[in-house]
Design a protein around this motif. Structure first.
Motif, PDB file in Angstrom:
ATOM      1  N   MET A 189       8.065   0.839   3.271  1.00  0.00           N
ATOM      2  CA  MET A 189       6.988   0.540   2.773  1.00  0.00           C
ATOM      3  C   MET A 189       5.898  -1.122   3.145  1.00  0.00           C
ATOM      4  SD  MET A 189       3.737   2.368   2.950  1.00  0.00           S
ATOM      5  CE  MET A 189       2.053   1.937   2.150  1.00  0.00           C
ATOM      6  N   GLY A 243       4.920   9.647  -2.761  1.00  0.00           N
ATOM      7  CA  GLY A 243       4.442  10.575  -1.184  1.00  0.00           C
ATOM      8  C   GLY A 243       5.501  10.802  -0.435  1.00  0.00           C
ATOM      9  N   MET A 244       6.404   9.930  -0.648  1.00  0.00           N
ATOM     10  CA  MET A 244       7.931  10.240   0.247  1.00  0.00           C
ATOM     11  C   MET A 244       8.599  11.448  -0.601  1.00  0.00           C
ATOM     12  SD  MET A 244       8.858   6.003   0.887  1.00  0.00           S
ATOM     13  CE  MET A 244       7.391   5.226   1.807  1.00  0.00           C
ATOM     14  N   ALA A 258       3.072   5.083  -2.885  1.00  0.00           N
ATOM     15  CA  ALA A 258       3.701   4.892  -1.618  1.00  0.00           C
ATOM     16  C   ALA A 258       4.955   6.210  -1.744  1.00  0.00           C
ATOM     17  CB  ALA A 258       3.711   4.448  -0.816  1.00  0.00           C
ATOM     18  N   ALA A 305      -0.131   7.459   2.302  1.00  0.00           N
ATOM     19  CA  ALA A 305       0.459   6.819   2.807  1.00  0.00           C
ATOM     20  C   ALA A 305       2.206   7.424   2.789  1.00  0.00           C
ATOM     21  CB  ALA A 305       0.516   5.155   2.842  1.00  0.00           C
ATOM     22  N   GLY A 306       2.345   7.284   2.006  1.00  0.00           N
ATOM     23  CA  GLY A 306       4.108   7.966   2.028  1.00  0.00           C
ATOM     24  C   GLY A 306       4.209   8.989   2.431  1.00  0.00           C
ATOM     25  N   LEU A 307       3.193  10.186   2.223  1.00  0.00           N
ATOM     26  CA  LEU A 307       3.977  11.247   3.351  1.00  0.00           C
ATOM     27  C   LEU A 307       3.951  10.823   4.431  1.00  0.00           C
ATOM     28  CD1 LEU A 307       1.122  13.828   1.321  1.00  0.00           C
ATOM     29  CD2 LEU A 307       3.685  14.429   1.472  1.00  0.00           C
ATOM     30  N   ALA A 344       4.572   7.746   6.076  1.00  0.00           N
ATOM     31  CA  ALA A 344       5.438   7.082   6.551  1.00  0.00           C
ATOM     32  C   ALA A 344       6.915   8.166   6.225  1.00  0.00           C
ATOM     33  CB  ALA A 344       5.776   5.953   5.279  1.00  0.00           C
ATOM     34  N   SER A 345       6.576   9.466   5.908  1.00  0.00           N
ATOM     35  CA  SER A 345       7.032  10.642   6.098  1.00  0.00           C
ATOM     36  C   SER A 345       7.317  11.366   7.622  1.00  0.00           C
ATOM     37  CB  SER A 345       7.787  11.061   4.882  1.00  0.00           C
ATOM     38  OG  SER A 345       8.469   9.918   3.859  1.00  0.00           O
ATOM     39  N   SER A 400      -2.049  -0.358   2.597  1.00  0.00           N
ATOM     40  CA  SER A 400      -0.139   0.838   2.357  1.00  0.00           C
ATOM     41  C   SER A 400      -1.728   1.774   3.325  1.00  0.00           C
ATOM     42  CB  SER A 400      -1.056   1.714   1.316  1.00  0.00           C
ATOM     43  OG  SER A 400      -0.119   0.920   0.619  1.00  0.00           O
ATOM     44  N   TYR A 431      -3.004  -1.876   7.653  1.00  0.00           N
ATOM     45  CA  TYR A 431      -2.049  -2.752   7.749  1.00  0.00           C
ATOM     46  C   TYR A 431      -0.515  -2.521   7.940  1.00  0.00           C
ATOM     47  CZ  TYR A 431       1.566  -6.465   7.048  1.00  0.00           C
ATOM     48  OH  TYR A 431       2.106  -8.309   7.363  1.00  0.00           O
ATOM     49  N   THR A 432      -0.019  -1.113   7.133  1.00  0.00           N
ATOM     50  CA  THR A 432       1.293  -0.087   8.536  1.00  0.00           C
ATOM     51  C   THR A 432       0.897   0.530   9.169  1.00  0.00           C
ATOM     52  OG1 THR A 432       0.020   1.606   6.321  1.00  0.00           O
ATOM     53  CG2 THR A 432       2.067  -0.363   5.564  1.00  0.00           C
ATOM     54  N   ARG A 433      -0.642   0.512   9.393  1.00  0.00           N
ATOM     55  CA  ARG A 433      -0.861   1.599  10.809  1.00  0.00           C
ATOM     56  C   ARG A 433      -0.318   2.834  10.589  1.00  0.00           C
ATOM     57  NH1 ARG A 433       1.616  -1.833  14.020  1.00  0.00           N
ATOM     58  NH2 ARG A 433       2.730   0.103  15.186  1.00  0.00           N
ATOM     59  N   LEU A 434       0.200   3.813   9.746  1.00  0.00           N
ATOM     60  CA  LEU A 434       0.243   4.690   9.219  1.00  0.00           C
ATOM     61  C   LEU A 434      -0.753   5.726   9.553  1.00  0.00           C
ATOM     62  CD1 LEU A 434       1.691   4.234   5.315  1.00  0.00           C
ATOM     63  CD2 LEU A 434       2.355   4.802   8.350  1.00  0.00           C
TER      64      LEU A 434
END
Lengths: 315, 294
Positions: B118, B132-133, B129, A63-65, A67-68, A92, A95-98
């Motif tokens: 986030m 990941g960022m 998360a 999800a973090g990847l 988001a970036s 993550s 809901y976040t539609r990532l």
């Protein structure tokens, strides 16, 4: 094309995708040799992250990847990719539609010898109920290649359901693949067979059995279970007046559930669901398990006849 | 390496008082919310947003901005007050916290709220998360930094420790984590509900560069950030000792103020205390959001 497991096709498709799209990255949870993401890892080591046996963390990292701006494919066995990580996917990713692609191998009962702990029969239901989630179940190797390319170009979370065992090519090469558009494999006016994944081969065989008894069955491949191709399914259910669904998944909440919900509201015809009947699996050879749990062409033909009988009796 | 001058220190303190008033205001208006953790985390967020992070409210999605994940999402009134003050969305929206059709959801929603990186709220997920960022920043060859703020109750979640291993394994030295160590969770003192001790040793043994600071002392926090930025080869965990409900006497260290809104009397008393407190009287100005610090 030779018979090929959809996980095998996935691994190969990832390499092609990696060459074309530099934003594609792949994560795995210590099963890369089984999910075939090891092929991508060899080719693109800097874009592959082995997260160890930590699926929840893998989903959050993906999800973090995303988001970036990356397009992460997160892979593990289906049972760990959905149930174990349900809240991470829900909060993550969905809901976040990532833009995370969850590619789950070893789904369904054909996981075989590893037994019930590893056979997810509820993953489609879990993913289908989540808003923003797209659910794709390719029927064979070629379709897996097409699906991987399609979901990579699609912006949003996707669950891709893959299998362990080799499956024959059942989808004609000339049929175009489009997310959300079901495919008609066989025409027929008496009965509609709606199938997904490995059950397409079974459906073709069942249609042959029914043909001998004078029943002309249409077959539709629902490679995208969500969003469902409502228009095509309602039209074909209306044309035939009797529907049977076939999936390597619980009859609750999966393809059968989705079709029954759709038709109950829009075209109430009898729907008979063939699938795993609200039970866990067990160890055994994949073919023996399909036999024991009733996922056979003979049973599908019987389910078809039950739907026809319901249609005739008007009940 | 950044040093806080006496003037800056005073400005930060005044800003924090103003923002704490906003938090009390918002939760009173909303009729529900989490004042305790919002007040304890405030100084950490104030230092980051007003002195450390490279962000731009006018261009809030620019690619190389620093990222902050508020993993303890229930403390979002603190974050919302700051984002509004910095111009990510109108200050008037703060009055609409938790109300129907508001962008300000009860827990942070990255799709609705400009400046929120986030969506969080289900505890334990933010560190993954943030990892990941941080990996993405490295893949991009970017110098952007990632910050994550965890609650001390939150780190009882197993996923935190999966993610702790991940950050150390991938040597994410572009990641700085803060632990808002206020010692309380919903059911009582963390040490009584389920002890995390030895806390410092835990993070160290998981491969983290681990520091302890006073979470309400800007110079102590700044020192932690400076040391985190100069440390290479591992992520930094800054364990910030804080007081739950900081700034409002009757909320401080009171577990009951984890998640409830003040009555009218309590609300007025809280605002009085914050006005008369360390920030001093009248700093707030008539419009309330025109401090010198942006």
């Amino acid at each position: 094309m030779e018979p090929m497991a959809t996980r095998e096709a996935y691994g190969k498709a990832l390499i092609e995708l990696g060459l074309k799209q530099e934003k594609v990255v792949v994560l795995d949870a210590d099963l890369s040799k089984s999910t075939k993401t090891s092929l991508f890892a060899e080719k693109f080591p800097l874009r592959f992250f082995n997260m160890g046996i930590a699926e929840a963390d893998m989903m959050g990292t993906a999800a973090g990847l995303a988001a970036s701006g990356y397009i992460p494919f997160a892979s593990t066995f289906g049972v760990f990719a959905t149930g174990r990580t349900y809240d991470q996917i829900r909060n993550s990713i969905a809901y976040t539609r990532l833009n995370v692609k969850i590619a789950a191998s070893h789904t369904g009962i054909t996981v075989g010898e590893d037994g019930a702990s590893h056979q997810t029969l509820e993953d489609i239901a879990l993913m289908r109920v989540l808003p923003n989630m797209t659910v794709v179940v390719p029927a064979d190797g070629r379709q897996t290649f097409q699906a991987v390319e399609a979901i990579a170009s699609f912006e949003g979370p996707v669950y891709l359901r893959l299998g362990r065992s080799a499956v024959p090519q059942v989808i004609p090469e000339e049929l175009p693949f489009e997310l959300g558009k079901a495919q008609i494999l066989r025409e027929g006016n008496d009965l509609l067979i709606v199938a997904a994944g490995i059950m397409l081969g079974t459906a073709l065989e069942a249609a042959g059995i029914l043909e001998k008894e004078g029943v002309r069955a249409a077959i539709v491949n629902v490679h995208t279970i969500k969003p469902l191709d409502n228009e095509l399914l309602v039209r074909m259910a209306g044309n035939t007046g009797a529907v049977v669904t076939a999936e390597e998944h619980s009859i609750i909440g999966g393809l059968g559930g989705a079709v029954a919900e759709l038709l109950a509201e829009n075209c109430p015809v009898p729907v008979v669901r063939l699938g795993i009947r609200d039970t866990f699996g067990e160890s055994g050879a994949p073919q023996a398990l399909l036999q024991k749990y009733g996922l056979t062409a003979e049973n599908l033909a019987l389910a078809g006849k039950k739907a026809l009988k319901l249609k005739k009796s008007g009940k | 390496m950044q040093v806080l001058t006496d003037t800056t220190l005073e400005e930060l303190k005044q800003k924090a008082v103003q923002l704490r008033r906003d938090v009390v205001d918002m939760i009173y208006e909303a009729g529900s919310g989490h004042p305790g953790g919002s007040l304890s985390v405030m100084d950490i967020l104030v230092l980051l947003y007003y002195r450390v992070m490279r962000i731009d409210a006018a261009n809030c999605r620019y690619h190389d901005r620093d990222r902050l994940v508020l993993s303890k999402g229930h403390a979002c009134p603190a974050l919302y007050a700051i984002l509004a003050d910095k111009g990510f969305f109108p200050v008037a929206e703060l009055k609409r916290l938790r109300k129907i059709d508001s962008i300000l959801q009860g827990h942070p929603d990255m799709r609705k709220i400009p400046g929120v990186e986030m969506s969080t709220g289900s505890l334990g997920q933010g560190l993954s998360a943030a990892n990941g960022m941080a990996l993405a920043a490295r893949l991009d060859n970017s110098t952007r930094r990632v910050f994550v703020v965890l609650g001390d109750g939150e780190i009882q979640e197993g996923q935190i420790w999966e993610a702790a291993m991940t950050a150390a394994h991938f040597r994410l030295d572009n990641l700085t984590a803060f632990l808002d160590f206020n010692g309380l969770q919903i059911d009582g003192w963390v040490r009584d509900v389920k002890s995390q001790e030895p806390l410092v040793e835990k993070w160290k043994s998981f491969g983290w560069h681990t520091l302890e600071v006073d979470g309400h002392d800007y110079r102590s926090l700044m020192e932690g950030v400076n040391r985190a930025f100069s440390y290479k080869g591992a992520p930094t965990m800054i364990i910030a000792r804080t007081v739950k409900g900081k700034g409002v006497s009757f909320m401080e260290n009171q577990v009951d103020w984890h998640g409830k809104s003040p009555s009218k009397d309590e609300y007025e008393k809280a605002l009085r205390e914050l006005r008369d407190g360390e920030g001093g009287e009248n700093f707030h100005g008539t419009d309330g959001h025109q401090g010198s610090l942006r």
